[in-house]
Design a protein around this motif. Structure first.
Motif, PDB file in Angstrom:
ATOM      1  N   LEU A 165      -1.980   9.888  -3.709  1.00  0.00           N
ATOM      2  CA  LEU A 165      -3.359   9.430  -3.545  1.00  0.00           C
ATOM      3  C   LEU A 165      -4.000  10.103  -2.336  1.00  0.00           C
ATOM      4  O   LEU A 165      -5.152  10.542  -2.396  1.00  0.00           O
ATOM      5  N   ASP A 166      -3.260  10.214  -1.242  1.00  0.00           N
ATOM      6  CA  ASP A 166      -3.776  10.860  -0.039  1.00  0.00           C
ATOM      7  C   ASP A 166      -4.147  12.310  -0.325  1.00  0.00           C
ATOM      8  O   ASP A 166      -5.211  12.781   0.081  1.00  0.00           O
TER       9      ASP A 166
ATOM     10  N   ASN B  77       0.409   4.893   2.308  1.00  0.00           N
ATOM     11  CA  ASN B  77       1.603   4.530   1.556  1.00  0.00           C
ATOM     12  C   ASN B  77       1.852   5.391   0.326  1.00  0.00           C
ATOM     13  O   ASN B  77       2.986   5.467  -0.139  1.00  0.00           O
ATOM     14  N   TYR B  78       0.812   6.011  -0.205  1.00  0.00           N
ATOM     15  CA  TYR B  78       0.951   6.806  -1.433  1.00  0.00           C
ATOM     16  C   TYR B  78       0.470   8.233  -1.183  1.00  0.00           C
ATOM     17  O   TYR B  78      -0.737   8.494  -1.172  1.00  0.00           O
TER      18      TYR B  78
ATOM     19  N   ARG C  32      -4.894   2.145   4.000  1.00  0.00           N
ATOM     20  CA  ARG C  32      -3.505   1.695   3.811  1.00  0.00           C
ATOM     21  C   ARG C  32      -2.892   2.325   2.568  1.00  0.00           C
ATOM     22  O   ARG C  32      -1.725   2.728   2.584  1.00  0.00           O
ATOM     23  N   ARG C  33      -3.654   2.381   1.498  1.00  0.00           N
ATOM     24  CA  ARG C  33      -3.128   2.994   0.270  1.00  0.00           C
ATOM     25  C   ARG C  33      -2.850   4.474   0.462  1.00  0.00           C
ATOM     26  O   ARG C  33      -1.854   4.991  -0.023  1.00  0.00           O
ATOM     27  N   ARG C  34      -3.723   5.164   1.178  1.00  0.00           N
ATOM     28  CA  ARG C  34      -3.507   6.601   1.441  1.00  0.00           C
ATOM     29  C   ARG C  34      -2.243   6.811   2.286  1.00  0.00           C
ATOM     30  O   ARG C  34      -1.511   7.774   2.082  1.00  0.00           O
TER      31      ARG C  34
ATOM     32  N   PHE D  50      -8.547  -0.935   3.319  1.00  0.00           N
ATOM     33  CA  PHE D  50      -7.745  -1.022   2.099  1.00  0.00           C
ATOM     34  C   PHE D  50      -7.381   0.386   1.606  1.00  0.00           C
ATOM     35  O   PHE D  50      -6.221   0.675   1.332  1.00  0.00           O
ATOM     36  N   ILE D  51      -8.371   1.271   1.516  1.00  0.00           N
ATOM     37  CA  ILE D  51      -8.123   2.643   1.062  1.00  0.00           C
ATOM     38  C   ILE D  51      -7.234   3.377   2.055  1.00  0.00           C
ATOM     39  O   ILE D  51      -6.320   4.118   1.671  1.00  0.00           O
TER      40      ILE D  51
END
Length: 67
Positions: A29-30, A25-26, A21-23, A18-19
Protein backbone atom coordinates in the motif's frame (compact mmCIF):
# COMPACT_ATOMS: atom_id res chain seq x y z
CA UNK A 1 -12.54 6.13 -4.56
CA UNK A 2 -9.14 7.83 -4.70
CA UNK A 3 -10.75 11.27 -4.91
CA UNK A 4 -12.87 10.50 -1.86
CA UNK A 5 -9.80 9.38 0.08
CA UNK A 6 -7.94 12.58 -0.82
CA UNK A 7 -10.92 14.67 0.33
CA UNK A 8 -11.13 12.79 3.63
CA UNK A 9 -7.41 13.14 4.31
CA UNK A 10 -7.57 16.84 3.44
CA UNK A 11 -10.29 17.51 6.00
CA UNK A 12 -9.73 14.93 8.74
CA UNK A 13 -6.68 14.36 10.92
CA UNK A 14 -7.99 11.00 12.03
CA UNK A 15 -8.31 9.86 8.40
CA UNK A 16 -4.71 10.93 7.75
CA UNK A 17 -3.55 8.99 10.84
CA UNK A 18 -5.54 5.94 9.72
CA UNK A 19 -3.91 5.97 6.25
CA UNK A 20 -0.47 6.65 7.79
CA UNK A 21 -0.79 3.57 10.03
CA UNK A 22 -1.87 1.41 7.11
CA UNK A 23 1.04 2.65 4.98
CA UNK A 24 3.47 1.83 7.80
CA UNK A 25 2.08 -1.69 8.21
CA UNK A 26 1.50 -2.62 4.56
CA UNK A 27 4.48 -2.00 2.34
CA UNK A 28 2.53 -2.71 -0.86
CA UNK A 29 0.00 0.00 0.00
CA UNK A 30 2.84 2.39 0.85
CA UNK A 31 4.48 1.77 -2.54
CA UNK A 32 1.19 2.29 -4.37
CA UNK A 33 0.51 5.59 -2.60
CA UNK A 34 4.11 6.69 -3.21
CA UNK A 35 3.58 5.99 -6.91
CA UNK A 36 0.49 8.19 -6.92
CA UNK A 37 2.24 10.89 -4.87
CA UNK A 38 5.15 11.09 -7.33
CA UNK A 39 2.77 11.58 -10.25
CA UNK A 40 0.52 14.14 -8.64
CA UNK A 41 1.17 17.85 -8.26
CA UNK A 42 0.10 20.86 -6.27
CA UNK A 43 -2.47 20.47 -3.53
CA UNK A 44 -3.07 16.77 -4.18
CA UNK A 45 0.64 16.06 -3.71
CA UNK A 46 0.68 17.93 -0.38
CA UNK A 47 -2.44 16.15 0.84
CA UNK A 48 -1.06 12.70 0.01
CA UNK A 49 2.30 13.61 1.57
CA UNK A 50 0.49 14.12 4.90
CA UNK A 51 -0.10 10.36 5.01
CA UNK A 52 3.57 9.40 4.80
CA UNK A 53 4.49 7.07 7.65
CA UNK A 54 6.74 8.50 10.32
CA UNK A 55 9.25 5.70 10.59
CA UNK A 56 10.71 5.10 13.99
CA UNK A 57 14.36 4.48 14.72
CA UNK A 58 15.38 0.86 14.79
CA UNK A 59 14.37 -2.12 12.76
CA UNK A 60 11.12 -1.65 10.87
CA UNK A 61 8.74 -4.56 10.50
CA UNK A 62 6.14 -4.74 7.77
CA UNK A 63 3.23 -7.06 7.20
CA UNK A 64 3.12 -8.70 3.76
CA UNK A 65 6.84 -8.10 3.21
CA UNK A 66 8.14 -10.59 0.65
CA UNK A 67 11.78 -9.89 1.00
Amino acid sequence: MAVGTVLLVATSRSAARFIRRRRRNYKLLDRAINWIEQRSSGKVHRIIRRTRPRHRKGKATFKNDNG
